[in-house]
Design a protein around this motif. Structure first.
Motif, PDB file in Angstrom:
ATOM      1  N   ALA A  24       0.799  -1.225   0.000  1.00 55.73           N
ATOM      2  CA  ALA A  24       0.000   0.000   0.000  1.00 55.73           C
ATOM      3  C   ALA A  24       0.833   1.276   0.000  1.00 55.73           C
ATOM      4  N   PHE A  25       1.999   1.259   0.677  1.00 62.17           N
ATOM      5  CA  PHE A  25       2.748   2.495   0.918  1.00 62.17           C
ATOM      6  C   PHE A  25       4.255   2.299   0.730  1.00 62.17           C
ATOM      7  N   PRO A  52       2.778   6.960   4.294  1.00 60.97           N
ATOM      8  CA  PRO A  52       1.430   6.862   3.742  1.00 60.97           C
ATOM      9  C   PRO A  52       1.149   7.962   2.733  1.00 60.97           C
ATOM     10  N   THR A  53       0.400   7.593   1.701  1.00 59.32           N
ATOM     11  CA  THR A  53       0.021   8.524   0.656  1.00 59.32           C
ATOM     12  C   THR A  53      -1.500   8.554   0.557  1.00 59.32           C
ATOM     13  N   GLU A  55      -3.322   8.123  -2.001  1.00 58.59           N
ATOM     14  CA  GLU A  55      -3.813   7.047  -2.866  1.00 58.59           C
ATOM     15  C   GLU A  55      -3.037   5.781  -2.563  1.00 58.59           C
ATOM     16  N   TRP A  56      -3.758   4.758  -2.113  1.00 59.74           N
ATOM     17  CA  TRP A  56      -3.125   3.484  -1.836  1.00 59.74           C
ATOM     18  C   TRP A  56      -4.011   2.357  -2.348  1.00 59.74           C
ATOM     19  N   GLN A  81      -4.019   6.762   8.114  1.00 63.39           N
ATOM     20  CA  GLN A  81      -3.982   6.043   6.835  1.00 63.39           C
ATOM     21  C   GLN A  81      -3.457   4.615   7.018  1.00 63.39           C
ATOM     22  N   ALA A  85      -5.604   1.111   6.250  1.00 67.80           N
ATOM     23  CA  ALA A  85      -5.098   0.014   5.421  1.00 67.80           C
ATOM     24  C   ALA A  85      -5.133  -1.307   6.182  1.00 67.80           C
TER      25      ALA A  85
END
Length: 114
Positions: A24-25, A52-53, A55-56, A81, A85
């Motif tokens: 995811a990140f 973390p972003t 968009e994942w 975030q 996730a």
């Protein structure tokens, strides 16, 4: 940037949790870096940093052999975030939280989603 520390888990479960977060990140660990057992009677603590972003890519639920204790520490948005996730992939039980001006810490227990 947020730090994730895992305890109370097999190295396989730790690798599973880190694998989900790595998918995811971005992380500070190379893709072939997996948790290793350490000799002795000490409790293992596995740690990695994630960025973390917004968009994942969420993953489907993944089973764990047992439960994993996870501590997430960092900025509010980053910690939230990471928790989101983990919540998509595992059953998450929040055990405690501590908040400061700039950082947040969450203590979680992760198990297989039923």
């Amino acid at each position: 940037m947020a730090t994730v520390s895992l305890t109370g888990a097999s190295k396989e479960d730790a690798a599973t949790v880190f694998g989900v977060l790595r998918t995811a990140f971005p992380t500070d660990r190379p893709s072939d870096d997996v948790p290793q057992e350490q000799p002795g009677d000490r409790t293992a603590v596995w740690t990695a940093e994630f960025e973390p972003t917004q968009e994942w890519i969420p993953t489907d639920p993944i089973p764990l052999e047992g439960s994993v204790s996870a501590t997430l520490q960092g900025g509010y948005v980053a910690v939230d975030q990471l928790r989101e996730a983990l919540d998509v992939t595992f059953a998450v039980d929040e055990r405690g939280t501590a908040s400061g001006d700039q950082e947040k810490e969450l203590d979680l227990r992760l198990t297989t989603k039923r």
